[in-house]
Enzyme design. Structure first.
Site, PDB file in Angstrom:
ATOM      1  N   HIS A 259       1.490  -4.921  -2.881  1.00 64.34           N
ATOM      2  CA  HIS A 259       0.218  -5.633  -2.825  1.00 64.34           C
ATOM      3  C   HIS A 259      -0.102  -6.148  -1.427  1.00 64.34           C
ATOM      4  O   HIS A 259      -1.263  -6.330  -1.075  1.00 64.34           O
ATOM      5  CB  HIS A 259       0.162  -6.725  -3.894  1.00 64.34           C
ATOM      6  CG  HIS A 259      -0.119  -6.159  -5.246  1.00 64.34           C
ATOM      7  ND1 HIS A 259       0.862  -5.796  -6.121  1.00 64.34           N
ATOM      8  CD2 HIS A 259      -1.293  -5.816  -5.821  1.00 64.34           C
ATOM      9  CE1 HIS A 259       0.298  -5.275  -7.207  1.00 64.34           C
ATOM     10  NE2 HIS A 259      -1.007  -5.272  -7.053  1.00 64.34           N
TER      11      HIS A 259
ATOM     12  N   ARG B 196      -9.305  -8.472  -8.300  1.00 68.91           N
ATOM     13  CA  ARG B 196      -7.951  -8.881  -8.736  1.00 68.91           C
ATOM     14  C   ARG B 196      -7.895 -10.417  -8.740  1.00 68.91           C
ATOM     15  O   ARG B 196      -7.724 -11.022  -7.690  1.00 68.91           O
ATOM     16  CB  ARG B 196      -6.898  -8.337  -7.772  1.00 68.91           C
ATOM     17  CG  ARG B 196      -6.710  -6.835  -7.798  1.00 68.91           C
ATOM     18  CD  ARG B 196      -5.622  -6.434  -6.813  1.00 68.91           C
ATOM     19  NE  ARG B 196      -5.117  -5.093  -7.045  1.00 68.91           N
ATOM     20  CZ  ARG B 196      -5.529  -4.010  -6.388  1.00 68.91           C
ATOM     21  NH1 ARG B 196      -6.459  -4.106  -5.466  1.00 68.91           N
ATOM     22  NH2 ARG B 196      -4.998  -2.832  -6.654  1.00 68.91           N
TER      23      ARG B 196
ATOM     24  N   GLU C  40      -3.092   2.134 -17.262  1.00 68.69           N
ATOM     25  CA  GLU C  40      -2.100   2.234 -16.185  1.00 68.69           C
ATOM     26  C   GLU C  40      -0.685   2.382 -16.726  1.00 68.69           C
ATOM     27  O   GLU C  40       0.282   2.398 -15.968  1.00 68.69           O
ATOM     28  CB  GLU C  40      -2.206   1.027 -15.235  1.00 68.69           C
ATOM     29  CG  GLU C  40      -2.265  -0.318 -15.883  1.00 68.69           C
ATOM     30  CD  GLU C  40      -2.571  -1.446 -14.888  1.00 68.69           C
ATOM     31  OE1 GLU C  40      -2.549  -1.225 -13.659  1.00 68.69           O
ATOM     32  OE2 GLU C  40      -2.803  -2.578 -15.354  1.00 68.69           O
TER      33      GLU C  40
ATOM     34  N   ASN D 296      -2.025   3.160  -9.398  1.00 69.21           N
ATOM     35  CA  ASN D 296      -0.846   2.658  -8.676  1.00 69.21           C
ATOM     36  C   ASN D 296       0.307   2.473  -9.667  1.00 69.21           C
ATOM     37  O   ASN D 296       1.448   2.813  -9.387  1.00 69.21           O
ATOM     38  CB  ASN D 296      -1.135   1.306  -8.014  1.00 69.21           C
ATOM     39  CG  ASN D 296      -2.305   1.375  -7.067  1.00 69.21           C
ATOM     40  OD1 ASN D 296      -2.660   2.440  -6.598  1.00 69.21           O
ATOM     41  ND2 ASN D 296      -2.928   0.239  -6.789  1.00 69.21           N
ATOM     42  N   ASP D 297      -0.041   1.914 -10.815  1.00 65.94           N
ATOM     43  CA  ASP D 297       0.987   1.711 -11.833  1.00 65.94           C
ATOM     44  C   ASP D 297       1.189   2.953 -12.688  1.00 65.94           C
ATOM     45  O   ASP D 297       2.300   3.253 -13.090  1.00 65.94           O
ATOM     46  CB  ASP D 297       0.613   0.515 -12.727  1.00 65.94           C
ATOM     47  CG  ASP D 297       0.928  -0.791 -12.030  1.00 65.94           C
ATOM     48  OD1 ASP D 297       2.042  -0.904 -11.490  1.00 65.94           O
ATOM     49  OD2 ASP D 297       0.070  -1.682 -11.999  1.00 65.94           O
TER      50      ASP D 297
ATOM     51  N   ARG E 155       7.096   1.430  -7.538  1.00 72.39           N
ATOM     52  CA  ARG E 155       6.089   1.588  -6.474  1.00 72.39           C
ATOM     53  C   ARG E 155       6.472   0.868  -5.186  1.00 72.39           C
ATOM     54  O   ARG E 155       5.886   1.103  -4.141  1.00 72.39           O
ATOM     55  CB  ARG E 155       4.703   1.128  -6.967  1.00 72.39           C
ATOM     56  CG  ARG E 155       4.622  -0.326  -7.311  1.00 72.39           C
ATOM     57  CD  ARG E 155       3.355  -0.645  -8.090  1.00 72.39           C
ATOM     58  NE  ARG E 155       2.271  -1.124  -7.247  1.00 72.39           N
ATOM     59  CZ  ARG E 155       1.117  -1.603  -7.698  1.00 72.39           C
ATOM     60  NH1 ARG E 155       0.876  -1.639  -9.004  1.00 72.39           N
ATOM     61  NH2 ARG E 155       0.188  -2.032  -6.895  1.00 72.39           N
TER      62      ARG E 155
ATOM     63  N   CYS F 125      -9.452   2.904 -10.138  1.00 75.09           N
ATOM     64  CA  CYS F 125      -9.438   1.838  -9.133  1.00 75.09           C
ATOM     65  C   CYS F 125      -8.108   1.746  -8.385  1.00 75.09           C
ATOM     66  O   CYS F 125      -7.914   0.861  -7.566  1.00 75.09           O
ATOM     67  CB  CYS F 125      -9.788   0.498  -9.765  1.00 75.09           C
ATOM     68  SG  CYS F 125      -8.571  -0.027 -10.979  1.00 75.09           S
TER      69      CYS F 125
HETATM   70  C1  PEP Z   1      -3.282  -0.088 -10.240  1.00 73.13           C
HETATM   71  O1  PEP Z   1      -2.218  -0.264 -10.820  1.00 73.13           O
HETATM   72  O2  PEP Z   1      -3.675   1.021  -9.846  1.00 73.13           O
HETATM   73  C2  PEP Z   1      -4.170  -1.223  -9.953  1.00 73.13           C
HETATM   74  C3  PEP Z   1      -5.392  -1.049  -9.512  1.00 73.13           C
HETATM   75  O3  PEP Z   1      -3.663  -2.466 -10.124  1.00 73.13           O
HETATM   76  P1  PEP Z   1      -2.587  -3.173  -9.167  1.00 73.13           P
HETATM   77  O4  PEP Z   1      -2.411  -2.316  -7.951  1.00 73.13           O
HETATM   78  O5  PEP Z   1      -3.121  -4.507  -8.844  1.00 73.13           O
HETATM   79  O6  PEP Z   1      -1.385  -3.214 -10.024  1.00 73.13           O
HETATM   80 MG    MG Z   2      -1.845  -2.112 -11.835  1.00 74.24          MG
END
Ligand code: PEP
Ligand code: MG
Length: 586
Positions: free
Chosen positions: A198, A305, A439, A462-463, A473, A510
């Site tokens: 993050h 977020r 996700e 991302n997840d 990750r 996203c």
């Molecule tokens: C994701 O997981 O792609 C996402 C947008 O949420 P975060 O990166 O905040 O977990």
């Molecule tokens: Mg996520």
């Protein structure tokens, strides 16, 4: 060491995670401090020891007052309250008396006495179940660190960031980032981390260069060292020579030319050469970003977020939350802001939030699980969101959904909150769309069931990538295995899009993958027509979309169906991207 050696140019190579170049002095965020030795003192030295201690307390007091003033003028009143708490701890009479008594009786230097006493207080708070009290642990730690630095005469060279700085740190948690004076930070060089942490996401969001995996840099560099941070190539250059600076200046001029061209077309729609329209929205972490987002060419805010606002003040009231969300909504209306309810957990957990340590935080108490487990906190957020919705259209989406039951439970609570607010006489919300983040593979595989409950999906790739491939990750050892173009990931995205289309609901992506112009042909080929990326990426992504052909993209996806290798799929997509928008790769 000779003067030349001290001012010699030196280069470190890491992994670039957020583009751009910055030239400034560094500010090294030190992790912790060592326990001071219990140096004996004589009875005659007691008075001078006490004087040294009082001077350190006074200097700390002045430092905190300055910090408080700085954040108050920035309308970050919750942060100013934190400093009030720090002042109370600093002035605590019983602590002062105990220290003085122990120094006189034990004849040991004040550093060791003060440190040990504060550690005792911290230990007492650390294990408490009450999250408010556990947060006080961090306050005491912060104060102890400041006083210890003053006792040692280790004044930070840029404690207040009077001048712009590049932050160098071993690791940077999301909460560390929240506490920084963001107006003075020009970039980040971090020893740990990955492109999906993050801290990296925030750097991209703020449009600041960032480099991770810079092993040893927090030890090698010292606050005040002049460096050039290259977030494109992943370099930190200490004492850059005039030749290096001039090379970077000419590169910068070239990059500016491209930036100007992209900037000029940012508000134009993103339509492919065969007429397929794509909505490009913005991701945000902070309310202050709304101005940049309005100017970025984004259609809406596709992901807000909310956990970063929460981390600024975990005990923040419903009124404060409603007021903050309202500022975001008003800034973007008539466009909509899609708020994601708290996604605490994973790497967004620290002592400040007060969750128990977990062996596998990403597989633990995170996202909607926390919200449904802490109903009072969840209600406060939902009520604040509904109140903000009176000022413009919003979306509310739930993170880390793993089955439809969680969505139903969250919706029930939301309906109760809406009923309460109406009875209390609050103005009705304008428009509230309900969404689920997809996700977790289980959510993608049951997307048809979840679709029946929501107005839209948002793919958190991302997840989704980490949970599909069992690749943490954040773990740099397995970073090479983190492949958004793995066929399993692409199939899950495809299933989600299909389920959304069948149910007649919107679907957006996203995750960071949405901003990767190399994989954009695959995303359009999978049928995605809504992307949400950081504000700084909007014009680039729109530019790329305008050069693609949706039918051709669908064909590439079809051609890749028989390929099992993520690298080969990426190469196919990249080849198209490089042919159609080579300017973005120069
Ligand atoms: C994701 O997981 O792609 C996402 C947008 O949420 P975060 O990166 O905040 O977990
Ligand atoms: Mg996520």
């Amino acid at each position: 060491m000779t003067q030349e050696a001290l001012t010699e140019e030196k280069i470190w190579q890491g992994t670039a995670v957020s583009s751009g170049v910055a030239h400034a002095v560094v500010h090294v965020l030190k992790e912790d401090f060592d326990e001071p030795d219990a140096e004996p003192i004589t009875a005659e030295q007691v008075e001078s020891e006490m004087e040294r201690w009082r001077a350190a307390l006074d200097a700390t007091h002045r430092e905190i007052e300055q910090l408080k003033e700085m954040v108050s003028t920035e309308a970050r009143s919750a942060e100013a309250d934190i400093f009030d708490t720090h002042l109370l701890i600093l002035e605590d009479v019983s602590i002062r008396k105990q220290v003085e008594k122990s120094v006189r009786e034990k004849l040991i230097c004040v550093d060791a006495i003060y440190y040990r006493l504060m550690c005792k207080h911290m230990d007492a708070l650390r294990g408490l179940a009450d999250s408010y009290l556990r947060e006080r642990f961090l306050d005491i730690k912060d104060i102890t660190q400041r006083v210890m630095r003053h006792l040692r005469g280790e004044l930070l060279q840029h404690p207040m960031f009077d001048d712009p700085v590049i932050i160098v740190a071993h690791d940077l948690t999301p909460s560390d980032t929240v506490q920084l004076d963001r107006s003075k930070v020009l970039g980040f060089a971090i020893e740990m981390g990955s492109g999906n942490s993050h801290a990296a996401i925030i750097a991209r969001s703020l449009g600041l260069p960032a480099v991770v995996r810079m092993h040893g840099i927090a030890e090698d560099l010292h606050s005040g060292d002049p460096v050039l941070l290259d977030g494109n190539e992943g370099l930190v250059i200490l004492n850059p020579t005039p030749a290096t600076l001039s090379k970077y200046r000419s590169r910068e001029q070239q990059a500016e030319k491209l930036e100007d061209a992209l900037h000029a077309t940012r508000h134009q729609p993103a339509v492919t050469t065969d007429g397929f329209k794509v909505q490009v929205c913005a991701n945000a972490e902070f309310v202050e970003e709304m101005g940049d987002i309005r100017d970025s060419g984004a259609a809406h805010v596709g992901l807000f977020r909310t956990e970063f606002l929460y981390m600024e003040d975990p005990a923040g009231t419903e009124d404060w939350l409603a007021e903050s969300y309202t500022r975001a909504v008003k800034a973007i209306a008539p466009g909509h802001v899609t708020f994601r309810t708290l996604d605490i957990g994973g790497d967004k957990v620290d002592d400040q939030i007060g969750a128990e340590e977990e062996p596998n935080p990403f597989l633990g108490w995170r996202g909607i699980r926390v919200s449904l487990g802490r109903k009072q906190m969840f209600r406060r957020q939902l009520r604040a969101l509904l109140r903000a919705a009176a000022h413009g259209p919003i979306g509310i989406m739930f993170p880390m959904v793993c089955d439809v039951g969680e969505v139903r439970a969250a919706k029930e609570l939301l309906a109760e909150c809406a009923q309460e607010l109406s009875e209390e006489g609050y103005p009705p919300p304008k428009q509230v769309d309900i969404g689920a983040m997809i996700e977790i593979p289980s959510a993608a595989l049951t997307a048809d069931l979840i679709a029946a409950e929501v107005d839209f999906f948002s793919l958190g790739t991302n997840d989704l990538v980490q949970y599909t491939l069992a690749v943490d990750r954040l773990n740099e050892r397995v970073a090479d295995l983190y492949s958004p173009t793995h066929p399993a990931v692409l199939r899950l995205i495809g299933l989600t899009v299909e389920a959304a289309r069948r149910a007649g609901i919107r679907v957006c992506i996203c995750g960071e993958m949405a901003a990767d112009v190399e994989v954009l042909p695959l995303l359009l080929g999978l049928g995605l027509d809504e992307l949400s990326v950081s504000a700084g990426q909007i014009s680039r992504v729109k530019h790329a979309i305008r050069r693609l052909n949706a039918a051709e993209c669908a064909k590439i996806v079809e051609d890749c169906r028989h390929l099992g290798c993520p690298k080969m799929i990426l190469e196919r997509s990249r080849a198209i991207a490089q042919r159609l928008y080579p300017d973005l790769f120069e």
